[in-house]
Structure formats: structure tokens, C-alpha cells
Design an enzyme around this catalytic site. Structure first.
Site, PDB file in Angstrom:
ATOM      1  N   HIS A 104     -54.944  -7.612   6.682  1.00  0.00           N
ATOM      2  CA  HIS A 104     -54.418  -8.309   7.794  1.00  0.00           C
ATOM      3  C   HIS A 104     -55.313  -7.966   8.752  1.00  0.00           C
ATOM      4  O   HIS A 104     -55.710  -6.890   8.989  1.00  0.00           O
ATOM      5  CB  HIS A 104     -52.965  -8.067   8.228  1.00  0.00           C
ATOM      6  CG  HIS A 104     -51.769  -8.360   7.305  1.00  0.00           C
ATOM      7  ND1 HIS A 104     -51.440  -7.640   6.425  1.00  0.00           N
ATOM      8  CD2 HIS A 104     -51.440  -9.719   7.053  1.00  0.00           C
ATOM      9  CE1 HIS A 104     -50.452  -8.304   5.567  1.00  0.00           C
ATOM     10  NE2 HIS A 104     -50.562  -9.664   5.805  1.00  0.00           N
ATOM     11  N   ASN A 131     -51.030 -15.056  -0.634  1.00  0.00           N
ATOM     12  CA  ASN A 131     -50.327 -14.235  -1.292  1.00  0.00           C
ATOM     13  C   ASN A 131     -49.970 -14.449  -2.769  1.00  0.00           C
ATOM     14  O   ASN A 131     -49.526 -13.675  -3.623  1.00  0.00           O
ATOM     15  CB  ASN A 131     -48.568 -14.248  -0.442  1.00  0.00           C
ATOM     16  CG  ASN A 131     -48.661 -13.609   0.895  1.00  0.00           C
ATOM     17  OD1 ASN A 131     -49.032 -12.281   0.820  1.00  0.00           O
ATOM     18  ND2 ASN A 131     -48.212 -14.392   1.968  1.00  0.00           N
ATOM     19  N   ASP A 190     -53.753  -1.692   6.266  1.00  0.00           N
ATOM     20  CA  ASP A 190     -53.656  -2.183   4.965  1.00  0.00           C
ATOM     21  C   ASP A 190     -54.779  -2.907   4.360  1.00  0.00           C
ATOM     22  O   ASP A 190     -54.780  -3.359   3.113  1.00  0.00           O
ATOM     23  CB  ASP A 190     -52.336  -3.212   4.917  1.00  0.00           C
ATOM     24  CG  ASP A 190     -52.662  -4.544   5.838  1.00  0.00           C
ATOM     25  OD1 ASP A 190     -53.720  -4.723   6.165  1.00  0.00           O
ATOM     26  OD2 ASP A 190     -51.460  -5.167   6.086  1.00  0.00           O
ATOM     27  N   SER A 243     -48.840 -14.580   6.772  1.00  0.00           N
ATOM     28  CA  SER A 243     -49.012 -13.707   7.768  1.00  0.00           C
ATOM     29  C   SER A 243     -50.047 -13.787   8.351  1.00  0.00           C
ATOM     30  O   SER A 243     -50.280 -13.177   9.726  1.00  0.00           O
ATOM     31  CB  SER A 243     -48.650 -12.486   7.102  1.00  0.00           C
ATOM     32  OG  SER A 243     -49.695 -12.245   5.826  1.00  0.00           O
TER      33      SER A 243
END
Length: 198
Positions: free
Chosen positions: A170, A86, A167, A21
Site C-alpha cells: 500500500h 487482491n 507491507d 484498498s
């Protein structure tokens, strides 16, 4: 040997940003994603490059490995690999991340495609023991394959509230600008190795 070819490369240099991402541009307008901003920054410095965004949100190193061949088209002249965040966020065994990244680098080497690795660091909340196993993966693999390493993709942005989305993970468009500004010299050094001077 200094061959001053008067043939300026007519074709742009074709790079692929291969990641998760953070590459894909999660939560951002497409124009604010890392590959787009990096391409613009390189063009502003006189480099004729096209950077394809092969980022998939949520990808672990294993998921990246499973889609590697169709994500990196033939004719790609260089790849920036940005994977592992991740794995760390999920607390996956660092040995799995290292094995997957190793296979990604081996496969790209087999295909004759030069690579630059963007390193990642484990979040502090996973504890020191995990960090000590996870963080050195990138330097080890860069040395093993003799490829350039940008030590920490989120350098200057990680943990900065104003530069991250709600969040806290990001980057915002401003955060991406800082990532691009910081990584730019390393990318310029990488692309200088991809074409003979002409």
C-alpha cells in the site's frame, strides 16, 4: 458543432473512484487517500469535480461486482474502476477477474455511466505464466467496451520501498501523490469527454 454555451456548469462533475484498498486509502489519513488527492489535483488545475471514495479494502473484482449498484449512485457522471490487485495477490484465476470486470463495465454501460479503467499487474512472485494471463485483462476489456485505460495504477510506485507502507503493497501519502501526478493527464482526458465544451 461548436456551441459556446455561456452557461458554465454550476454543478460540479460527479465522479466515483470505485476500487479496493488502493482507492480506499488503507493505512492513510482520509485526506491522503487517492480520491481526495486526485480531486485536489484536478481542482488545482481548474476542474470543478467531486470524487466520491467508493474503495473497500480487501475487495476482489467479484466483491466489487456484488456491491456495484449501491456503490455508484444515480447522477454519477463518470467512474474510475481500480480493481484486481487482491485477485492477483491471492492468486485467483485471472478468468474470474476478467469475467467480474466485464460484468462491472457492462452494467455501468447499461446505466449510461462512462468509465475509465485503471489497470493492475500481477506481482512477479506469481510467475510468468500467471502474469501472462492476468496482465492483458485490462487492455482487452478497455478495447471491448471502448473505454480509456490507464495501464498500471501503481506505475512509479510499485516496488519502491520509500513510497510504500511497511507491507510493501500500500502506498504512503508520498506514493499516492506520485500515483495522482502520473494518472492526472489520463483523468483530465477522461473528464474532457464527460461534458460538452461550454
Amino acid at each position: 458543432m461548436m456551441a459556446h454555451g455561456t452557461l458554465a456548469a454550476a454543478e460540479p462533475l460527479r465522479l466515483v473512484a470505485f476500487g479496493d484498498s488502493l482507492t480506499a486509502g488503507y493505512g492513510l489519513a482520509a485526506t491522503d487517500a487517492f480520491p481526495v488527492q486526485l480531486q485536489a489535483a484536478l481542482k488545482a488545475r481548474g476542474h470543478d469535480v467531486v470524487i466520491e471514495n467508493a474503495g473497500v479494502s480487501g475487495d476482489t473484482t467479484s466483491a466489487g461486482l456484488s456491491r456495484l449498484d449501491w456503490s455508484i449512485p444515480d447522477g454519477t457522471q463518470g467512474v474510475i474502476v481500480e480493481l484486481g490487485a487482491n485477485d492477483a495477490l491471492r492468486g485467483l484465476d485471472p478468468a474470474i477477474a476478467e469475467a467480474s470486470l466485464d460484468k462491472i463495465l457492462a452494467r455501468l454501460k447499461e446505466r449510461g455511466i462512462p468509465v475509465m479503467i485503471a489497470g493492475m499487474r500481477a506481482p512477479p512472485n506469481l510467475g510468468k505464466a500467471y502474469q501472462e494471463r492476468f496482465d492483458p485483462i485490462y487492455a482487452r476489456l478497455a478495447e471491448k467496451y471502448g473505454v480509456p485505460l490507464y495501464p498500471f495504477f501503481l506505475d512509479g510506485v510499485a516496488g519502491q520501498v520509500a513510497l510504500n507502507q511497511r507491507d510493501g503493497i500500500h502506498p504512503t501519502p508520498e506514493g499516492v501523490k506520485i500515483i495522482v501526478a502520473n494518472i492526472l493527464p489520463a483523468v483530465e482526458a477522461f473528464i474532457a469527454t464527460l461534458r460538452p465544451p461550454g
